[in-house]
Design a protein around this motif. Structure first.
Motif, PDB file in Angstrom:
ATOM      1  N   GLU A 136      14.901  13.424   9.634  1.00  0.00           N
ATOM      2  CA  GLU A 136      14.080  14.290   8.803  1.00  0.00           C
ATOM      3  C   GLU A 136      13.956  13.815   7.358  1.00  0.00           C
ATOM      4  O   GLU A 136      13.499  14.556   6.500  1.00  0.00           O
ATOM      5  CB  GLU A 136      14.560  15.740   8.848  1.00  0.00           C
ATOM      6  N   GLU A 137      14.333  12.545   7.083  1.00  0.00           N
ATOM      7  CA  GLU A 137      14.244  12.014   5.724  1.00  0.00           C
ATOM      8  C   GLU A 137      13.527  10.682   5.643  1.00  0.00           C
ATOM      9  O   GLU A 137      12.685  10.490   4.772  1.00  0.00           O
ATOM     10  CB  GLU A 137      15.633  11.866   5.105  1.00  0.00           C
ATOM     11  N   ARG A 138      13.847   9.724   6.554  1.00  0.00           N
ATOM     12  CA  ARG A 138      13.298   8.373   6.398  1.00  0.00           C
ATOM     13  C   ARG A 138      13.231   7.655   7.739  1.00  0.00           C
ATOM     14  O   ARG A 138      14.151   7.722   8.546  1.00  0.00           O
ATOM     15  CB  ARG A 138      14.161   7.574   5.436  1.00  0.00           C
ATOM     16  N   LEU A 139      12.121   6.935   7.926  1.00  0.00           N
ATOM     17  CA  LEU A 139      11.926   6.078   9.093  1.00  0.00           C
ATOM     18  C   LEU A 139      11.281   4.792   8.600  1.00  0.00           C
ATOM     19  O   LEU A 139      10.270   4.828   7.902  1.00  0.00           O
ATOM     20  CB  LEU A 139      11.021   6.753  10.125  1.00  0.00           C
ATOM     21  N   VAL A 140      11.889   3.653   8.944  1.00  0.00           N
ATOM     22  CA  VAL A 140      11.340   2.353   8.569  1.00  0.00           C
ATOM     23  C   VAL A 140      11.118   1.546   9.838  1.00  0.00           C
ATOM     24  O   VAL A 140      12.019   1.408  10.670  1.00  0.00           O
ATOM     25  CB  VAL A 140      12.280   1.585   7.610  1.00  0.00           C
ATOM     26  N   LEU A 141       9.895   1.007   9.973  1.00  0.00           N
ATOM     27  CA  LEU A 141       9.525   0.166  11.116  1.00  0.00           C
ATOM     28  C   LEU A 141       9.126  -1.208  10.607  1.00  0.00           C
ATOM     29  O   LEU A 141       8.409  -1.325   9.611  1.00  0.00           O
ATOM     30  CB  LEU A 141       8.347   0.771  11.879  1.00  0.00           C
ATOM     31  N   ARG A 142       9.574  -2.280  11.310  1.00  0.00           N
ATOM     32  CA  ARG A 142       9.144  -3.653  11.007  1.00  0.00           C
ATOM     33  C   ARG A 142       8.258  -4.107  12.159  1.00  0.00           C
ATOM     34  O   ARG A 142       8.693  -4.148  13.311  1.00  0.00           O
ATOM     35  CB  ARG A 142      10.316  -4.604  10.863  1.00  0.00           C
ATOM     36  N   PHE A 143       7.011  -4.421  11.839  1.00  0.00           N
ATOM     37  CA  PHE A 143       6.048  -4.836  12.851  1.00  0.00           C
ATOM     38  C   PHE A 143       6.125  -6.331  13.114  1.00  0.00           C
ATOM     39  O   PHE A 143       6.740  -7.076  12.350  1.00  0.00           O
ATOM     40  CB  PHE A 143       4.638  -4.394  12.441  1.00  0.00           C
ATOM     41  N   ASP A 177      11.047  17.904   0.875  1.00  0.00           N
ATOM     42  CA  ASP A 177      10.538  19.266   0.754  1.00  0.00           C
ATOM     43  C   ASP A 177       9.573  19.351  -0.427  1.00  0.00           C
ATOM     44  O   ASP A 177       9.727  18.651  -1.427  1.00  0.00           O
ATOM     45  CB  ASP A 177      11.690  20.256   0.550  1.00  0.00           C
ATOM     46  N   ASP A 178       8.590  20.206  -0.294  1.00  0.00           N
ATOM     47  CA  ASP A 178       7.603  20.455  -1.335  1.00  0.00           C
ATOM     48  C   ASP A 178       7.290  21.946  -1.292  1.00  0.00           C
ATOM     49  O   ASP A 178       7.372  22.560  -0.229  1.00  0.00           O
ATOM     50  CB  ASP A 178       6.337  19.627  -1.060  1.00  0.00           C
ATOM     51  N   ILE A 235       0.877  -1.165   0.000  1.00  0.00           N
ATOM     52  CA  ILE A 235       0.000   0.000   0.000  1.00  0.00           C
ATOM     53  C   ILE A 235       0.914   1.214   0.000  1.00  0.00           C
ATOM     54  O   ILE A 235       1.893   1.260   0.740  1.00  0.00           O
ATOM     55  CB  ILE A 235      -0.899   0.034   1.245  1.00  0.00           C
ATOM     56  N   GLU A 236       0.606   2.192  -0.835  1.00  0.00           N
ATOM     57  CA  GLU A 236       1.408   3.405  -0.882  1.00  0.00           C
ATOM     58  C   GLU A 236       0.479   4.610  -0.869  1.00  0.00           C
ATOM     59  O   GLU A 236      -0.556   4.605  -1.523  1.00  0.00           O
ATOM     60  CB  GLU A 236       2.254   3.409  -2.144  1.00  0.00           C
ATOM     61  N   ARG A 237       0.883   5.605  -0.094  1.00  0.00           N
ATOM     62  CA  ARG A 237       0.096   6.840  -0.038  1.00  0.00           C
ATOM     63  C   ARG A 237       1.048   8.008   0.142  1.00  0.00           C
ATOM     64  O   ARG A 237       2.038   7.902   0.855  1.00  0.00           O
ATOM     65  CB  ARG A 237      -0.875   6.784   1.135  1.00  0.00           C
ATOM     66  N   GLU A 238       0.724   9.115  -0.496  1.00  0.00           N
ATOM     67  CA  GLU A 238       1.532  10.324  -0.390  1.00  0.00           C
ATOM     68  C   GLU A 238       0.622  11.479  -0.008  1.00  0.00           C
ATOM     69  O   GLU A 238      -0.506  11.569  -0.475  1.00  0.00           O
ATOM     70  CB  GLU A 238       2.204  10.608  -1.728  1.00  0.00           C
ATOM     71  N   ILE A 239       1.133  12.342   0.867  1.00  0.00           N
ATOM     72  CA  ILE A 239       0.372  13.512   1.285  1.00  0.00           C
ATOM     73  C   ILE A 239       1.350  14.671   1.456  1.00  0.00           C
ATOM     74  O   ILE A 239       2.503  14.463   1.840  1.00  0.00           O
ATOM     75  CB  ILE A 239      -0.405  13.230   2.592  1.00  0.00           C
ATOM     76  N   VAL A 240       0.898  15.876   1.148  1.00  0.00           N
ATOM     77  CA  VAL A 240       1.712  17.068   1.372  1.00  0.00           C
ATOM     78  C   VAL A 240       1.137  17.791   2.576  1.00  0.00           C
ATOM     79  O   VAL A 240      -0.048  18.123   2.610  1.00  0.00           O
ATOM     80  CB  VAL A 240       1.731  17.987   0.134  1.00  0.00           C
ATOM     81  N   LEU A 241       1.987  17.978   3.579  1.00  0.00           N
ATOM     82  CA  LEU A 241       1.586  18.657   4.805  1.00  0.00           C
ATOM     83  C   LEU A 241       2.045  20.109   4.754  1.00  0.00           C
ATOM     84  O   LEU A 241       3.192  20.382   4.399  1.00  0.00           O
ATOM     85  CB  LEU A 241       2.218  17.975   6.019  1.00  0.00           C
ATOM     86  N   PRO A 242       1.191  21.044   5.129  1.00  0.00           N
ATOM     87  CA  PRO A 242       1.559  22.467   5.090  1.00  0.00           C
ATOM     88  C   PRO A 242       2.387  22.854   6.316  1.00  0.00           C
ATOM     89  O   PRO A 242       1.981  23.676   7.133  1.00  0.00           O
ATOM     90  CB  PRO A 242       0.206  23.169   5.064  1.00  0.00           C
ATOM     91  N   THR A 243       3.556  22.221   6.442  1.00  0.00           N
ATOM     92  CA  THR A 243       4.424  22.463   7.586  1.00  0.00           C
ATOM     93  C   THR A 243       5.868  22.184   7.187  1.00  0.00           C
ATOM     94  O   THR A 243       6.129  21.654   6.113  1.00  0.00           O
ATOM     95  CB  THR A 243       3.991  21.585   8.789  1.00  0.00           C
ATOM     96  N   THR A 244       6.803  22.521   8.059  1.00  0.00           N
ATOM     97  CA  THR A 244       8.221  22.290   7.785  1.00  0.00           C
ATOM     98  C   THR A 244       8.546  20.801   7.907  1.00  0.00           C
ATOM     99  O   THR A 244       7.827  20.036   8.554  1.00  0.00           O
ATOM    100  CB  THR A 244       9.103  23.055   8.787  1.00  0.00           C
ATOM    101  N   ARG A 245       9.644  20.419   7.304  1.00  0.00           N
ATOM    102  CA  ARG A 245      10.081  19.025   7.405  1.00  0.00           C
ATOM    103  C   ARG A 245      10.401  18.680   8.857  1.00  0.00           C
ATOM    104  O   ARG A 245      10.095  17.587   9.322  1.00  0.00           O
ATOM    105  CB  ARG A 245      11.288  18.767   6.513  1.00  0.00           C
ATOM    106  N   ASP A 246      10.997  19.617   9.582  1.00  0.00           N
ATOM    107  CA  ASP A 246      11.323  19.391  10.991  1.00  0.00           C
ATOM    108  C   ASP A 246      10.058  19.091  11.791  1.00  0.00           C
ATOM    109  O   ASP A 246      10.022  18.156  12.588  1.00  0.00           O
ATOM    110  CB  ASP A 246      12.045  20.623  11.560  1.00  0.00           C
ATOM    111  N   ASP A 247       9.012  19.865  11.583  1.00  0.00           N
ATOM    112  CA  ASP A 247       7.763  19.668  12.307  1.00  0.00           C
ATOM    113  C   ASP A 247       7.111  18.339  11.921  1.00  0.00           C
ATOM    114  O   ASP A 247       6.607  17.606  12.775  1.00  0.00           O
ATOM    115  CB  ASP A 247       6.805  20.834  12.054  1.00  0.00           C
ATOM    116  N   ALA A 248       7.121  17.999  10.635  1.00  0.00           N
ATOM    117  CA  ALA A 248       6.554  16.723  10.187  1.00  0.00           C
ATOM    118  C   ALA A 248       7.328  15.554  10.784  1.00  0.00           C
ATOM    119  O   ALA A 248       6.734  14.570  11.233  1.00  0.00           O
ATOM    120  CB  ALA A 248       6.562  16.655   8.663  1.00  0.00           C
TER     121      ALA A 248
END
Length: 114
Positions: free
Chosen positions: A64-71, A83-84, A3-16
């Motif tokens: 501030e770039e990537r986080l991978v979790l294995r459940f 950035d966007d 499953i893949e989803r992309e969203i643009v958040l109206p905030t800084t990368r640091d805050d996201a």
């Protein structure tokens, strides 16, 4: 199945990034209670008010770039930030359709501080 989803958040990368990695911030939009040891090999525990508990291991951390979790069911959640012009683009790829972080990403959008 992925499953893949992309969203643009109206905030800084640091805050996201903080919203995705700081337990107190995750509790604002994702789970009722969160424990997260943000280092490769660290543990993550997500608890919800209905008693559901999910555990994971931190596989990858790139600040501030990537986080991978294995459940525990071997599903992977791969979060990538970029950035966007409108803020920060968050791409979520998930290998486990049983528990869908990707489909629930709209909760993060509703949380976002502007």
């Amino acid at each position: 199945m992925d499953i893949e989803r992309e969203i643009v958040l109206p905030t800084t990368r640091d805050d996201a990034w903080e919203a995705l990695t700081e337990p107190d911030r995750l509790e604002e939009w994702f789970a009722t209670e969160v424990e997260l040891d943000l280092r490769e090999g660290g543990a993550a525990v997500f608890r919800w008010g209905d008693g559901d508990v999910r555990t994971a291991e931190v596989v990858t951390v790139e600040d501030e770039e990537r986080l991978v979790l294995r459940f525990e069911d071997d599903g992977l959640v791969d979060l990538r930030l970029a950035d966007d012009d409108a803020g920060t683009r968050v791409l979520v790829r998930e290998t486990s359709p049983q528990w869908s972080t990707a489909l629930g990403l709209s909760a993060l959008a509703s949380w976002t501080r502007v």
